[in-house]
Design an enzyme around this catalytic site. Sequence first.
Site, short mmCIF file in Angstrom:
data_model
loop_
_atom_site.label_atom_id
_atom_site.label_comp_id
_atom_site.label_asym_id
_atom_site.label_seq_id
_atom_site.Cartn_x
_atom_site.Cartn_y
_atom_site.Cartn_z
N ASP A 48 -5.83 13.96 -5.91
CA ASP A 48 -5.40 13.97 -7.32
C ASP A 48 -6.15 12.89 -8.10
OD1 ASP A 48 -4.05 11.80 -6.28
OD2 ASP A 48 -2.04 12.48 -6.85
N SER A 49 -7.04 12.16 -7.43
CA SER A 49 -7.99 11.29 -8.13
C SER A 49 -8.82 12.13 -9.11
CB SER A 49 -8.91 10.57 -7.14
OG SER A 49 -9.51 11.49 -6.24
N ASP A 52 -4.18 17.20 -2.00
CA ASP A 52 -3.08 16.36 -2.47
C ASP A 52 -1.98 17.19 -3.09
OD1 ASP A 52 -3.11 13.62 -2.01
OD2 ASP A 52 -4.57 13.23 -3.60
N LYS A 54 -1.38 16.48 1.63
CA LYS A 54 -1.14 15.03 1.66
C LYS A 54 -0.11 14.70 0.59
CE LYS A 54 -4.32 11.84 0.10
NZ LYS A 54 -3.60 11.12 -0.98
N GLU A 102 2.35 11.30 -1.00
CA GLU A 102 2.57 9.86 -1.02
C GLU A 102 4.00 9.61 -0.61
OE1 GLU A 102 1.20 8.26 -4.77
OE2 GLU A 102 -0.75 9.21 -4.53
N GLU A 123 -3.65 3.01 1.99
CA GLU A 123 -4.49 2.60 0.86
C GLU A 123 -4.16 1.18 0.43
OE1 GLU A 123 -4.75 5.37 -2.40
OE2 GLU A 123 -5.83 3.94 -3.67
O1 KIV Z 1 -6.56 11.16 -4.68
C1 KIV Z 1 -7.35 10.66 -3.90
O2 KIV Z 1 -8.57 10.77 -4.02
C2 KIV Z 1 -6.80 9.88 -2.79
C3 KIV Z 1 -7.75 9.01 -2.04
C4 KIV Z 1 -8.07 7.83 -2.84
C5 KIV Z 1 -7.26 8.68 -0.70
O3 KIV Z 1 -5.64 9.93 -2.53
#
Ligand code: KIV
Length: 275
Positions: A56-57, A95, A124, A126, A193
Amino acid sequence: MYSHLQERYSTRPPVNVGTLARMRAEGEKIACLTAYDASFAALIDEAGVDVVLVGDSLGMVIQGHGTTVPVTLDDVIYHCKAVSRGLYRPFLMADMPFMTYASREQALDNAVRLMQEGGAKMVKLEGGAGQVEIVEFLSGHDIPVCAHLGLKPQSVHKVGGFRVQGRDEAAAQQMIRDAKALESAGADIVLLECIPASLGKHLTEELQVPVIGIGAGPDTNGQILVLYDVLDITVGRKPRFSRNFVPGTNSPLEAIKAYVEAVKTRAYPAAEHCF
Ligand code: KIV
């Protein structure tokens, strides 16, 4: 049956959760990178990256937001579809965006969409103690899960900024308890992280599953970075743990290969990338 597929897979078999467990057991570092489109995905595959994350970056590096909070499930699915078309060997993880896993049923519905529509092989989220039940529920439905601990960017407004986590003893002990609980709940991978390198080492030793780090020191089983940091095209301040792999290379492919090589040979992260 399926002999043509077995033949195709035998020379360069796609990475799966078993491959990652074997790499951990054999001490081979796992090279992971984010991707958001098919063209970069194909380069990343060619460069030998093992795991690709549609993170989600994308909210920050693609959409220009200041945080990952505005990213929607449809956004991740859109990019995941594109990335999956560019990949053959790497394991594809996606994510779960902010508030898309607030209940067990919501998490299951959304994880299914990421896998069925996006082509992801793992989701993934959090998580801390509050996500144990969600991870257990997803895992109970055979959804592979990566639990993201330490700095959790989706919590930025609650935490008050992007800060190193687990610096004091109480916070470190809580993270260790959370990580163990998430592993027992069925998490297949843990991602750490922005935590002190000593805590990254301790957690990696305590857990059985592969541990991937980003700003978590050199002792995790693998490393992950945001592609745009590796290629030095991120706008604004760069996180301390990131490294620009472009110098000394002649193309994006070479820069990504340099990243993979540095992870595999343990040249990255160096002391200056750690907390
Ligand atoms: O969203 C993302 O790119 C991430 C990485 C920084 C691990 O969660």
